[in-house]
Design a protein around this motif. Structure first.
Motif, PDB file in Angstrom:
ATOM      1  N   PHE A 187       4.327   1.365  -0.755  1.00 31.99           N
ATOM      2  CA  PHE A 187       5.487   0.857  -1.494  1.00 31.99           C
ATOM      3  C   PHE A 187       6.049   1.843  -2.513  1.00 31.99           C
ATOM      4  O   PHE A 187       7.252   2.104  -2.549  1.00 31.99           O
ATOM      5  CB  PHE A 187       5.085  -0.463  -2.173  1.00 31.99           C
ATOM      6  CG  PHE A 187       6.125  -1.031  -3.093  1.00 31.99           C
ATOM      7  CD1 PHE A 187       7.301  -1.566  -2.580  1.00 31.99           C
ATOM      8  CD2 PHE A 187       5.941  -1.048  -4.468  1.00 31.99           C
ATOM      9  CE1 PHE A 187       8.270  -2.089  -3.427  1.00 31.99           C
ATOM     10  CE2 PHE A 187       6.893  -1.567  -5.315  1.00 31.99           C
ATOM     11  CZ  PHE A 187       8.068  -2.095  -4.796  1.00 31.99           C
ATOM     12  N   CYS A 220      -0.009  -4.933  -2.693  1.00 25.99           N
ATOM     13  CA  CYS A 220       1.033  -3.955  -2.980  1.00 25.99           C
ATOM     14  C   CYS A 220       0.540  -2.799  -3.857  1.00 25.99           C
ATOM     15  O   CYS A 220      -0.630  -2.676  -4.167  1.00 25.99           O
ATOM     16  CB  CYS A 220       2.143  -4.658  -3.743  1.00 25.99           C
ATOM     17  SG  CYS A 220       2.380  -6.377  -3.273  1.00 25.99           S
ATOM     18  N   GLY A 276      -1.551  -4.238   4.660  1.00 24.90           N
ATOM     19  CA  GLY A 276      -0.476  -3.913   3.724  1.00 24.90           C
ATOM     20  C   GLY A 276      -0.582  -2.547   3.086  1.00 24.90           C
ATOM     21  O   GLY A 276      -1.153  -1.597   3.639  1.00 24.90           O
ATOM     22  N   SER A 321       4.350  -8.476  -5.569  1.00 27.39           N
ATOM     23  CA  SER A 321       5.349  -9.302  -4.886  1.00 27.39           C
ATOM     24  C   SER A 321       4.967 -10.776  -4.905  1.00 27.39           C
ATOM     25  O   SER A 321       3.788 -11.135  -4.986  1.00 27.39           O
ATOM     26  CB  SER A 321       5.473  -8.779  -3.449  1.00 27.39           C
ATOM     27  OG  SER A 321       5.468  -9.805  -2.527  1.00 27.39           O
ATOM     28  N   LYS A 349       5.157 -12.538  -2.411  1.00 26.19           N
ATOM     29  CA  LYS A 349       4.408 -12.750  -1.163  1.00 26.19           C
ATOM     30  C   LYS A 349       2.910 -12.639  -1.422  1.00 26.19           C
ATOM     31  O   LYS A 349       2.113 -13.340  -0.806  1.00 26.19           O
ATOM     32  CB  LYS A 349       4.828 -11.700  -0.122  1.00 26.19           C
ATOM     33  CG  LYS A 349       6.217 -11.894   0.414  1.00 26.19           C
ATOM     34  CD  LYS A 349       6.580 -10.812   1.429  1.00 26.19           C
ATOM     35  CE  LYS A 349       6.856  -9.493   0.765  1.00 26.19           C
ATOM     36  NZ  LYS A 349       7.072  -8.401   1.721  1.00 26.19           N
TER      37      LYS A 349
HETATM   38 NI1  NFS Z   1       2.912  -6.918   1.402  1.00 27.36          NI
HETATM   39 FE1  NFS Z   1       4.351  -5.440   2.914  1.00 27.36          FE
HETATM   40 FE2  NFS Z   1       3.524  -3.541   0.412  1.00 27.36          FE
HETATM   41 FE3  NFS Z   1       3.293  -5.611  -1.094  1.00 27.36          FE
HETATM   42 FE4  NFS Z   1       5.496  -5.119   0.070  1.00 27.36          FE
HETATM   43  S1  NFS Z   1       5.128  -3.848   1.872  1.00 27.36           S
HETATM   44  S2  NFS Z   1       4.383  -7.505   2.971  1.00 27.36           S
HETATM   45  S3  NFS Z   1       4.488  -7.181  -0.302  1.00 27.36           S
HETATM   46  S4  NFS Z   1       4.543  -3.902  -1.368  1.00 27.36           S
HETATM   47  S5  NFS Z   1       1.788  -5.005   0.404  1.00 27.36           S
END
Ligand code: NFS
Length: 649
Positions: free
Chosen positions: A315, A447, A476, A556, A558
């Motif tokens: 990221f 992340c 990830g 994030s 997520k």
């Molecule tokens: Ni996951 Fe993947 Fe990375 Fe974080 Fe973003 S890319 S979906 S949210 S930053 S691990």
């Protein structure tokens, strides 16, 4: 703070120095200039109505009354509402990705694949059975039609339960049923999250979090799992594959196309279109030695897992890739894409190309990816990149760093690797956990966050865990961090793992750190945990297993959704960086402690990765004790001396 203090990744440090020379600002500097709002970061800023925003701080010692918002909402309600909204947004992101995949899958099933196809029929039959379909005497094409329809319906279902819930261990399903948190339909739970958190609706923090549980389960065992399964059927279930990671994978003499974002429907086609003779000839005509595709973020993980396409970085390296001056196009779809890419790209010759109608960026070129004409869309994008190759303004400066890694471990391949193709099973893993060679299993995911030293917490935590014989499963940006540190190759076992884990890894020929894919592929970790339970000997539920989860550098929403479905599935889960409910002691105590009585799993927060490792290992040891498999094990403290010794090896 200089670049050396901001990251442990050499390529990142080198590019941060170049950014300084070139006068380019990155997220690393902006995070230093912007102090996070102390009230917002602790979860007690309420801005859901125009009587506020109400910024509430916890009751001070000399205060009589509990501080309240204008409507009377207390800190627990406000923080719980904000937490639920994070879960809902995270679940929505994974699930909308899953929906796009399901739509493409339906096109393929109807015979309009136009380049997409059914690659893994075995998995199609498995998923068909999960959906309760009669598979006798049906062709793969017939089944695909039925599966596609049912998969898409999971999103809009109004009652009953999500189909993949029944994949969980029986005891877990019973617990969810008794507690009343089985999700009905993916969209329904997300919509209800927004309703409940509107002004004046749900104002009991435990009830709010309970819906967070329902919504997160609709993500992990719903939207995300649908995405993973249908992607595997269409693009192939991953098997171990060798590749490289870090900015050194960018090549100065080639047309560099960096794919960034999350949905593999586009990147799969880009990979395919690179083989097109017309495209190859055009690259040659423009004076390039070929086309080099590499990835950032989870799109990268998707095509790494299935094609061995190299990873340019995680990221926090997205701006830095452009700063090399060698990226001819950065092609983005959705999620984790910084708006700043547009201005950074403008300083070099890089074309920033947005492709999703859901995600446009001012200043970027929009080339919508048409799912009915995937190959044509991909070729058009590649042509833009190739035409841009002669426009490079400066001599590229690309860091040399590129590190080997082995990725491609799906839940299924772990099964085959351990048990063999004809007796695929988790039994060898269970046996080695029971006999103590492997102490336990940890899922380390998530992340990067510029509030902490880039990659440091991931690498420190994972090294500590494997040194203590904990097998680590990753996805990830976390997997990319440890890959860059050389932990994702089989040789890492002898170098970094404890003796028990090293022995097992060497016998099976696997790295001590297993890359399972993108963030939606955290569903693979749920399936692996379930397989451990079903194999026997380690209890009857995921919450009985000697396992733990972590996202040490999360940023994030997520990540919060994923963390909460880990907790809701019975896993002890530790987050680093900061914790978004600290403004309410009551809610924080619930999430860190008594939620365990409801769900068997609970949250924890610890920014120091070494302490985080200790907490996870302690939890694993407690579970081993409860299972009666706590034979004398000495805790290996991975201290500074050992560290130095390793470094000099
Ligand atoms: Ni996951 Fe993947 Fe990375 Fe974080 Fe973003 S890319 S979906 S949210 S930053 S691990």
């Amino acid at each position: 703070m200089g670049p050396e203090q901001k990251s442990i990744c050499p390529a990142t440090i080198e590019m941060l120095k170049k950014a300084g020379t070139d006068g380019i600002q990155t997220a690393f500097e902006r995070s230093g200039d912007l102090r996070p709002c102390p009230i917002g970061s602790q979860g007690t800023c309420c801005k859901i109505c125009a009587m506020g925003p109400c910024r509430i701080t916890a009751k001070k010692k000399d205060e009589q009354e509990e501080p309240l918002g204008v409507c009377g909402a207390n800190t627990s309600t406000i923080a719980a509402r904000n937490f639920l909204r994070m879960i809902a947004s995270g679940a929505a992101s994974h699930s909308d990705h899953g929906r796009v995949v399901a739509e493409v899958f339906n096109e393929v099933a109807q015979g309009h694949g136009n380049g997409y196809e059914i690659k893994d029929e075995k998995k199609l039959y498995q998923v068909a059975m999960d959906f309760g379909l009669d598979i006798e005497n049906k062709s793969a094409a017939e089944l695909a039609k039925e599966v596609g329809k049912l998969a898409l319906q999971e999103f809009g279902k109004q009652d009953g339960q999500l189909t993949f819930i029944q994949r969980a261990p029986e005891k877990r399903q019973a617990l969810w049923k008794d507690f009343g948190v089985i999700p009905r339909g993916v969209d329904r739970e997300i919509v209800e999250s927004l309703h409940r958190t509107h002004m004046g609706v749900d104002q009991d923090y435990k009830n709010i979090i309970k819906h967070g549980t329902r919504t997160s389960l609709a993500d992990g065992w719903g939207g995300s799992m649908i995405a993973t399964e249908l992607q595997d059927i269409m693009f192939g279930t991953p098997y171990p594959i060798l590749s490289k990671v870090n900015l050194g994978v960018i090549k100065s003499n080639m047309v560099n196309v960096i794919v960034h974002g999350h949905e593999p429907v586009l990147s799969e086609m880009i990979v395919q279109a690179c083989q097109d003779p017309e495209i190859k000839a055009l690259a040659e005509e423009k004076g390039a030695d070929g086309i080099n595709v590499a990835g950032i973020c989870c799109t990268a993980n998707e095509i790494l897992m299935r094609h061995g396409i190299p990873l340019a970085g995680n990221f926090l390296q997205q701006e830095l890739a452009i700063i090399t001056g060698a990226v001819d196009a950065m092609v983005v779809d959705v999620q984790c894409i910084m708006q700043s890419l547009s201005s950074v790209a403008a300083c070099y010759h890089t074309k920033l190309i947005t492709t999703s109608p859901r995600a446009k960026i001012a200043g970027a070129q929009h080339m919508e990816f048409i799912e009915h004409e995937p190959l044509e869309s991909a070729k058009a994008i590649l042509k833009e990149a190739i035409e841009n190759f002669p426009n490079r303004k400066v001599k590229p400066h690309i860091p040399k760093d590129e590190v080997d890694l082995v990725a491609g471990f799906s839940h299924e391949t772990v099964n085959y690797l351990l048990g063999g193709l004809f007796r695929a099973s988790y039994k060898p893993l269970n046996d080695n956990i029971i006999n103590g060679r492997i102490r336990g299993v940890a899922g380390v995911v998530g992340c990067n966050n510029p509030r902490v030293v880039h990659d440091n917490a991931h690498v420190t935590l994972v090294k500590e865990l494997i040194a203590n014989d904990v097998l680590v499963l990753q996805t990830g940006c976390s997997a990319m961090a440890t890959a860059k540190a050389g932990l994702l190759v089989p040789e890492a076992a002898a170098k970094f793992a404890g003796p028990g884990l090293a022995e097992v890894c060497e016998t099976v020929g696997i790295p001590p750190v297993i890359h399972m894919g993108s963030c939606v592929d955290n569903s693979r970790i749920l399936m692996a945990a379930t397989a451990l339970v079903k194999e026997g000997g380690l209890g009857e539920d995921i919450s009985d297993l000697p396992v733990a989860g972590a996202a040490p550098e999360w940023m994030s929403e997520k990540a919060v959704a994923i963390g909460h479905y880990f907790v809701s599935s019975g896993v002890y889960t530790v987050f680093g960086v900061s914790w978004p409910t600290l403004g309410s002691e009551e809610l924080t105590n619930y999430l860190f402690d008594s939620i365990g009585k409801d769900l068997g799993g609970k949250w924890a927060y610890e920014p120091d990765p070494e302490k985080m490792a200790q907490m996870m290992i302690n939890h694993i040891d407690e579970k081993r004790k409860a299972l009666g498999i706590d034979k004398a094990r000495e805790r290996v403290l991975y201290d500074m001396d050992m560290r130095r010794e390793l470094e000099t090896q």
